[in-house]
Design a protein around this motif. Structure first.
Motif, PDB file in Angstrom:
ATOM      1  N   GLU A 113     -39.063 -22.598 -10.800  1.00 33.91           N
ATOM      2  CA  GLU A 113     -40.051 -21.602 -10.113  1.00 33.91           C
ATOM      3  C   GLU A 113     -41.466 -22.717 -11.645  1.00 33.91           C
ATOM      4  O   GLU A 113     -42.577 -22.372 -10.566  1.00 33.91           O
ATOM      5  CB  GLU A 113     -40.360 -20.601 -10.323  1.00 33.91           C
ATOM      6  CG  GLU A 113     -39.374 -19.062  -9.298  1.00 33.91           C
ATOM      7  CD  GLU A 113     -39.680 -19.554  -7.396  1.00 33.91           C
ATOM      8  OE1 GLU A 113     -40.650 -18.900  -7.551  1.00 33.91           O
ATOM      9  OE2 GLU A 113     -39.170 -19.919  -7.868  1.00 33.91           O
ATOM     10  N   VAL A 114     -41.608 -22.709 -12.149  1.00 28.87           N
ATOM     11  CA  VAL A 114     -42.054 -23.709 -13.131  1.00 28.87           C
ATOM     12  C   VAL A 114     -41.235 -24.903 -13.364  1.00 28.87           C
ATOM     13  O   VAL A 114     -41.002 -25.544 -13.839  1.00 28.87           O
ATOM     14  CB  VAL A 114     -42.150 -22.840 -14.683  1.00 28.87           C
ATOM     15  CG1 VAL A 114     -43.207 -23.313 -15.411  1.00 28.87           C
ATOM     16  CG2 VAL A 114     -41.869 -21.737 -13.962  1.00 28.87           C
ATOM     17  N   GLU A 115     -42.415 -25.850 -12.085  1.00 22.67           N
ATOM     18  CA  GLU A 115     -42.174 -27.262 -12.198  1.00 22.67           C
ATOM     19  C   GLU A 115     -41.674 -27.924 -14.215  1.00 22.67           C
ATOM     20  O   GLU A 115     -43.051 -28.334 -14.640  1.00 22.67           O
ATOM     21  CB  GLU A 115     -42.841 -27.636 -11.245  1.00 22.67           C
ATOM     22  CG  GLU A 115     -41.598 -28.938 -10.836  1.00 22.67           C
ATOM     23  CD  GLU A 115     -42.970 -29.957 -10.040  1.00 22.67           C
ATOM     24  OE1 GLU A 115     -43.774 -29.839  -9.320  1.00 22.67           O
ATOM     25  OE2 GLU A 115     -42.471 -31.163  -9.685  1.00 22.67           O
ATOM     26  N   GLY A 116     -40.889 -28.195 -13.669  1.00 24.29           N
ATOM     27  CA  GLY A 116     -40.551 -29.150 -14.844  1.00 24.29           C
ATOM     28  C   GLY A 116     -40.133 -28.751 -16.560  1.00 24.29           C
ATOM     29  O   GLY A 116     -39.741 -29.036 -17.643  1.00 24.29           O
ATOM     30  N   LEU A 117     -39.804 -27.132 -16.107  1.00 27.02           N
ATOM     31  CA  LEU A 117     -39.275 -26.546 -16.897  1.00 27.02           C
ATOM     32  C   LEU A 117     -37.584 -26.633 -16.977  1.00 27.02           C
ATOM     33  O   LEU A 117     -37.343 -26.360 -16.145  1.00 27.02           O
ATOM     34  CB  LEU A 117     -40.102 -24.767 -17.244  1.00 27.02           C
ATOM     35  CG  LEU A 117     -39.288 -23.982 -18.056  1.00 27.02           C
ATOM     36  CD1 LEU A 117     -40.159 -24.271 -19.516  1.00 27.02           C
ATOM     37  CD2 LEU A 117     -40.713 -22.721 -18.050  1.00 27.02           C
ATOM     38  N   TRP A 118     -37.487 -26.794 -18.093  1.00 30.42           N
ATOM     39  CA  TRP A 118     -35.388 -26.063 -18.382  1.00 30.42           C
ATOM     40  C   TRP A 118     -35.674 -25.327 -19.705  1.00 30.42           C
ATOM     41  O   TRP A 118     -35.868 -25.649 -20.572  1.00 30.42           O
ATOM     42  CB  TRP A 118     -34.542 -28.036 -18.352  1.00 30.42           C
ATOM     43  CG  TRP A 118     -35.380 -28.782 -17.412  1.00 30.42           C
ATOM     44  CD1 TRP A 118     -36.270 -29.297 -16.777  1.00 30.42           C
ATOM     45  CD2 TRP A 118     -34.142 -29.161 -16.372  1.00 30.42           C
ATOM     46  NE1 TRP A 118     -35.567 -29.799 -15.673  1.00 30.42           N
ATOM     47  CE2 TRP A 118     -34.584 -29.927 -15.340  1.00 30.42           C
ATOM     48  CE3 TRP A 118     -32.161 -28.754 -16.342  1.00 30.42           C
ATOM     49  CZ2 TRP A 118     -33.888 -30.520 -14.687  1.00 30.42           C
ATOM     50  CZ3 TRP A 118     -31.659 -29.138 -15.853  1.00 30.42           C
ATOM     51  CH2 TRP A 118     -32.707 -29.955 -13.954  1.00 30.42           C
ATOM     52  N   HIS A 119     -33.847 -24.923 -19.417  1.00 30.58           N
ATOM     53  CA  HIS A 119     -33.783 -23.561 -20.581  1.00 30.58           C
ATOM     54  C   HIS A 119     -32.093 -24.329 -20.649  1.00 30.58           C
ATOM     55  O   HIS A 119     -31.628 -24.306 -19.884  1.00 30.58           O
ATOM     56  CB  HIS A 119     -33.639 -23.022 -19.720  1.00 30.58           C
ATOM     57  CG  HIS A 119     -33.645 -21.358 -20.160  1.00 30.58           C
ATOM     58  ND1 HIS A 119     -31.784 -20.840 -20.367  1.00 30.58           N
ATOM     59  CD2 HIS A 119     -34.100 -20.099 -21.027  1.00 30.58           C
ATOM     60  CE1 HIS A 119     -32.098 -19.892 -20.932  1.00 30.58           C
ATOM     61  NE2 HIS A 119     -32.879 -19.573 -22.143  1.00 30.58           N
ATOM     62  N   CYS A 120     -31.672 -24.044 -22.084  1.00 31.06           N
ATOM     63  CA  CYS A 120     -30.904 -24.018 -22.112  1.00 31.06           C
ATOM     64  C   CYS A 120     -30.488 -22.667 -23.565  1.00 31.06           C
ATOM     65  O   CYS A 120     -30.736 -22.622 -24.477  1.00 31.06           O
ATOM     66  CB  CYS A 120     -30.416 -25.314 -23.139  1.00 31.06           C
ATOM     67  SG  CYS A 120     -28.672 -25.884 -23.664  1.00 31.06           S
ATOM     68  N   SER A 121     -29.059 -22.357 -22.471  1.00 33.54           N
ATOM     69  CA  SER A 121     -28.756 -21.270 -22.896  1.00 33.54           C
ATOM     70  C   SER A 121     -28.063 -21.642 -24.186  1.00 33.54           C
ATOM     71  O   SER A 121     -26.652 -22.057 -23.826  1.00 33.54           O
ATOM     72  CB  SER A 121     -28.538 -20.174 -22.504  1.00 33.54           C
ATOM     73  OG  SER A 121     -27.354 -19.604 -22.511  1.00 33.54           O
ATOM     74  N   GLN A 122     -27.817 -20.566 -25.538  1.00 37.98           N
ATOM     75  CA  GLN A 122     -27.215 -20.573 -26.354  1.00 37.98           C
ATOM     76  C   GLN A 122     -27.256 -22.382 -26.656  1.00 37.98           C
ATOM     77  O   GLN A 122     -26.025 -23.161 -26.664  1.00 37.98           O
ATOM     78  CB  GLN A 122     -25.584 -20.402 -26.156  1.00 37.98           C
ATOM     79  CG  GLN A 122     -25.572 -18.689 -25.503  1.00 37.98           C
ATOM     80  CD  GLN A 122     -25.917 -18.259 -27.062  1.00 37.98           C
ATOM     81  OE1 GLN A 122     -25.680 -18.322 -28.403  1.00 37.98           O
ATOM     82  NE2 GLN A 122     -27.326 -17.909 -27.278  1.00 37.98           N
ATOM     83  N   PHE A 123     -27.805 -22.914 -26.636  1.00 37.58           N
ATOM     84  CA  PHE A 123     -28.388 -24.937 -27.238  1.00 37.58           C
ATOM     85  C   PHE A 123     -27.234 -24.273 -28.508  1.00 37.58           C
ATOM     86  O   PHE A 123     -26.801 -25.381 -28.367  1.00 37.58           O
ATOM     87  CB  PHE A 123     -29.228 -24.625 -27.451  1.00 37.58           C
ATOM     88  CG  PHE A 123     -29.738 -26.414 -27.890  1.00 37.58           C
ATOM     89  CD1 PHE A 123     -29.092 -27.595 -27.183  1.00 37.58           C
ATOM     90  CD2 PHE A 123     -30.650 -26.582 -29.324  1.00 37.58           C
ATOM     91  CE1 PHE A 123     -29.254 -28.824 -27.140  1.00 37.58           C
ATOM     92  CE2 PHE A 123     -30.536 -27.951 -29.919  1.00 37.58           C
ATOM     93  CZ  PHE A 123     -29.681 -29.129 -28.981  1.00 37.58           C
ATOM     94  N   LEU A 124     -27.659 -23.556 -29.673  1.00 31.61           N
ATOM     95  CA  LEU A 124     -27.365 -23.917 -30.581  1.00 31.61           C
ATOM     96  C   LEU A 124     -26.312 -22.422 -30.712  1.00 31.61           C
ATOM     97  O   LEU A 124     -26.502 -21.515 -30.315  1.00 31.61           O
ATOM     98  CB  LEU A 124     -28.168 -23.677 -31.871  1.00 31.61           C
ATOM     99  CG  LEU A 124     -29.106 -24.757 -31.884  1.00 31.61           C
ATOM    100  CD1 LEU A 124     -30.253 -23.755 -33.321  1.00 31.61           C
ATOM    101  CD2 LEU A 124     -28.292 -26.383 -32.557  1.00 31.61           C
ATOM    102  N   SER A 125     -25.029 -22.355 -31.331  1.00 35.40           N
ATOM    103  CA  SER A 125     -24.438 -22.187 -31.727  1.00 35.40           C
ATOM    104  C   SER A 125     -24.545 -20.589 -32.647  1.00 35.40           C
ATOM    105  O   SER A 125     -25.639 -21.137 -33.430  1.00 35.40           O
ATOM    106  CB  SER A 125     -22.532 -22.438 -32.339  1.00 35.40           C
ATOM    107  OG  SER A 125     -22.600 -22.891 -33.308  1.00 35.40           O
TER     108      SER A 125
END
Ligand SMILES: O=C(O)CCC(=O)C(=O)O
Ligand SMILES: [Fe+2]
Length: 349
Positions: A113-125
């Motif tokens: 829905e928000v072009e150009g936005l990416w999400h990385c869940s639990q990027f850090l442990s």
């Protein structure tokens, strides 16, 4: 190899009076390696392929507390824990160092829905989050609750450089689907050197957030934000929609335009069936479209293009505002690290 200045973490081993104040907190001490540095015992440690040395500190170094002089340094030094620290050559420009270790790169999801936005869940442990939070705490920026922001332009702390490297690495190893074509950052951003050269660490007490804004144009495209300690909802609103809705409504109060307290529950829809961190608020007619993203501790978002320039982002942690599908989010202190790159300075005419 020459080491002139290191930021290291010292913990007191004893509870003797003259160290009592040191026991309350971990101190960032600047160890000035003067002529006494002959007492340093160094050995090469390139386990990570980096050129670095492991130093065993002897106890008769001259110590200064960050900010004020620690007069009893050498006496107190006898009671300090021997620190095994990582040091980088003077030219490396590193200061405090953490070991973030490897990261997982399989959690990237595009926020459609928000072009150009990416999400990385639990990027850090969890361990990495602890290490990062500790490194930030050690900087001493947020030792008082009223101190809520620290900025570094260039000369980034070692842990920030590690974070930048980890982010670059993770995005480079992500293979976008044929439909997506590009991943979290396009190659022209990903290939720039350095990827980021400016860092802002923000600390938010419960109830505190950040107003809707677009990051300043003095920063290039391509922004990364790491969340620590407390989950929060970050709301994105499309600028054109917002401007239009402001024209259509008598209210000029953006907060009331974006207020979902009065929206019927049915207007709130979860996107992408396999994604649990995005929801779209279908606003009443004429109101701005808003997309909410749940940021949990350890999550990373990366923004470029339209999401960076045409969407505002906001965190409203005022009373009862942080609700995620009917449940109030438990608000604690939240720390975030924003990484950006300054635009090249235009030559003066
Ligand atoms: O704290 C955050 O997550 C966002 C910070 C932010 O938007 C900024 O510093 O521009
Ligand atoms: Fe921002």
């Amino acid at each position: 190899m020459k080491f002139t200045k290191l930021n290291i973490c010292i913990k007191s081993k004893t509870h003797s009076d003259h160290l009592a104040h040191l026991n309350r907190e971990t101190i960032t001490a600047q160890i000035m390696l003067s002529d006494r540095c002959a007492d340093l015992n160094s050995k090469t440690d390139d386990a990570n392929g980096n050129e670095k040395n492991t130093l065993i500190l002897k106890l008769n170094l001259v110590c200064t507390r960050k900010g004020d002089r620690f007069s009893n340094a050498s006496r107190a030094g006898r009671n300090l824990v021997l620190c095994r620290i990582e040091a980088y050559p003077e030219s490396g420009g590193y200061s405090s160092q953490i070991r973030l270790g490897a990261n997982r790169s399989d959690q990237w999801v595009k926020v459609d829905e928000v072009e150009g936005l990416w999400h990385c869940s639990q990027f850090l442990s969890t361990e990495q989050q602890t290490a990062l939070t500790k490194a930030i705490t050690t900087e001493g920026w947020f030792s008082q609750p009223q101190h809520n922001q620290a900025m570094r332009f260039g000369d980034l702390p070692g842990w920030t450089l590690e974070l930048c490297a980890l982010i670059g690495q993770s995005i480079r190893s992500y293979e976008p689907s044929s439909a997506d074509k590009i991943g979290p950052l396009p190659n022209d951003i990903l290939d720039r050197e350095p990827l980021f050269d400016q860092m802002i660490a923000n600390s938010y007490q419960p109830g505190e957030g950040i107003k809707a804004h677009v990051d300043l144009m003095r920063f290039e495209d391509g922004i990364a934000i790491i969340s620590l300690e407390s989950a929060c909802v970050m709301s994105f609103a499309h600028l054109e929609d917002s401007a239009e809705s402001l024209r259509q409504t008598e209210s000029t109060n953006v907060e009331s335009v974006l207020d979902d307290a009065f929206l019927p529950r049915s207007s709130c829809q979860q996107l992408q069936s396999n994604v649990s961190f995005v929801r779209e608020i279908h606003q009443k007619s004429g109101l701005a479209k808003r997309v909410d993203v749940l940021l949990k501790p350890g999550d990373l978002i990366v923004s470029h293009g339209p999401s960076r320039y045409f969407w505002t982002h906001e965190i409203d942690r005022s009373k009862d505002k942080q609700i995620w599908f009917g449940k109030l989010i438990d608000q604690r202190q939240r720390i975030s690290v924003t990484l950006r790159r300054l635009c090249a300075q235009k030559d003066a005419d």
